[in-house]
Design a protein around this motif. Structure first.
Motif, mmCIF file in Angstrom:
data_model
loop_
_atom_site.group_PDB
_atom_site.id
_atom_site.type_symbol
_atom_site.label_atom_id
_atom_site.label_comp_id
_atom_site.label_asym_id
_atom_site.label_seq_id
_atom_site.Cartn_x
_atom_site.Cartn_y
_atom_site.Cartn_z
ATOM 1 N N ILE A 89 0.824 -1.206 0.000
ATOM 2 C CA ILE A 89 0.000 0.000 0.000
ATOM 3 C C ILE A 89 0.858 1.256 0.000
ATOM 4 O O ILE A 89 0.493 2.273 -0.583
ATOM 5 C CB ILE A 89 -0.945 -0.014 1.220
ATOM 6 N N LEU A 90 2.017 1.187 0.653
ATOM 7 C CA LEU A 90 2.880 2.363 0.778
ATOM 8 C C LEU A 90 3.407 2.812 -0.580
ATOM 9 O O LEU A 90 3.730 1.987 -1.432
ATOM 10 C CB LEU A 90 4.081 2.052 1.674
ATOM 11 N N PRO A 91 3.528 4.114 -0.787
ATOM 12 C CA PRO A 91 4.169 4.607 -2.010
ATOM 13 C C PRO A 91 5.676 4.347 -1.922
ATOM 14 O O PRO A 91 6.395 5.018 -1.183
ATOM 15 C CB PRO A 91 3.841 6.098 -2.021
ATOM 16 N N ALA A 92 6.132 3.351 -2.654
ATOM 17 C CA ALA A 92 7.513 2.885 -2.528
ATOM 18 C C ALA A 92 8.533 3.968 -2.872
ATOM 19 O O ALA A 92 9.563 4.091 -2.207
ATOM 20 C CB ALA A 92 7.721 1.657 -3.411
ATOM 21 N N SER A 93 8.272 4.771 -3.888
ATOM 22 C CA SER A 93 9.261 5.769 -4.280
ATOM 23 C C SER A 93 9.422 6.835 -3.198
ATOM 24 O O SER A 93 10.534 7.278 -2.919
ATOM 25 C CB SER A 93 8.868 6.414 -5.601
ATOM 26 N N THR A 98 12.779 9.034 1.110
ATOM 27 C CA THR A 98 12.936 9.479 2.483
ATOM 28 C C THR A 98 14.061 8.723 3.177
ATOM 29 O O THR A 98 14.889 9.323 3.872
ATOM 30 C CB THR A 98 11.620 9.280 3.257
ATOM 31 N N LEU A 99 14.107 7.411 3.003
ATOM 32 C CA LEU A 99 15.163 6.619 3.618
ATOM 33 C C LEU A 99 16.535 6.997 3.070
ATOM 34 O O LEU A 99 17.516 7.067 3.817
ATOM 35 C CB LEU A 99 14.893 5.130 3.404
ATOM 36 N N LEU A 100 16.624 7.237 1.772
ATOM 37 C CA LEU A 100 17.890 7.628 1.162
ATOM 38 C C LEU A 100 18.362 8.975 1.702
ATOM 39 O O LEU A 100 19.542 9.137 2.043
ATOM 40 C CB LEU A 100 17.736 7.684 -0.361
ATOM 41 N N ILE A 101 17.475 9.927 1.814
ATOM 42 C CA ILE A 101 17.840 11.244 2.339
ATOM 43 C C ILE A 101 18.309 11.138 3.782
ATOM 44 O O ILE A 101 19.314 11.741 4.171
ATOM 45 C CB ILE A 101 16.653 12.217 2.201
ATOM 46 N N ARG A 102 17.616 10.351 4.593
ATOM 47 C CA ARG A 102 18.019 10.182 5.994
ATOM 48 C C ARG A 102 19.368 9.482 6.102
ATOM 49 O O ARG A 102 20.180 9.820 6.952
ATOM 50 C CB ARG A 102 16.958 9.413 6.765
ATOM 51 N N THR A 103 19.610 8.507 5.249
ATOM 52 C CA THR A 103 20.885 7.798 5.276
ATOM 53 C C THR A 103 22.027 8.727 4.905
ATOM 54 O O THR A 103 23.069 8.744 5.572
ATOM 55 C CB THR A 103 20.847 6.593 4.304
ATOM 56 N N ILE A 104 21.850 9.507 3.864
ATOM 57 C CA ILE A 104 22.893 10.446 3.445
ATOM 58 C C ILE A 104 23.147 11.487 4.529
ATOM 59 O O ILE A 104 24.293 11.825 4.827
ATOM 60 C CB ILE A 104 22.511 11.104 2.107
#
Length: 112
Positions: A89-93, A98-104
């Protein structure tokens, strides 16, 4: 357009400009500034700060994200079928971005 329509349109545009300015004012505040409600960095923002609700403040903090991650992991372990259906259901992109930005951001802070 008649004069009545023009006046109504001008009134609507004035209210719209006012609400946009209020949103800009709320969203542009820094969390550690005195106008955000707290006088010290890390304090909870006051009634005018963003986010306003305590629930969203908790969820946007580091501890809140950890709690959500633990709940998601528990759901994945206990009921993997349900967890995978909810994941679809979640919008994967948006989640990936969001995860990529937090990781960086986390990697940048570790280097400094």
């Amino acid at each position: 357009m008649t004069d009545h329509d023009a006046a109504a349109r001008a009134e609507i545009l004035a209210r719209l400009a006012g609400s946009r300015e209020e949103l800009r004012h709320v969203l542009d505040r820094t969390r550690d500034g005195p106008e955000a409600g707290g006088s010290k960095p890390g304090e909870r923002p006051g009634p005018g700060g963003f986010p306003r609700s305590r629930t969203m403040q908790m969820l946007m903090s580091g501890r809140g994200l950890g709690t959500l991650g633990a709940a998601a992991a528990g759901l994945l372990i206990a009921r993997p079928g349900l967890a995978l259906r909810l994941l679809r259901i979640l919008p994967a992109s948006a989640v990936a971005k969001t995860l990529l930005i937090r990781t960086i951001a986390a990697l940048r802070t570790k280097r400094e």
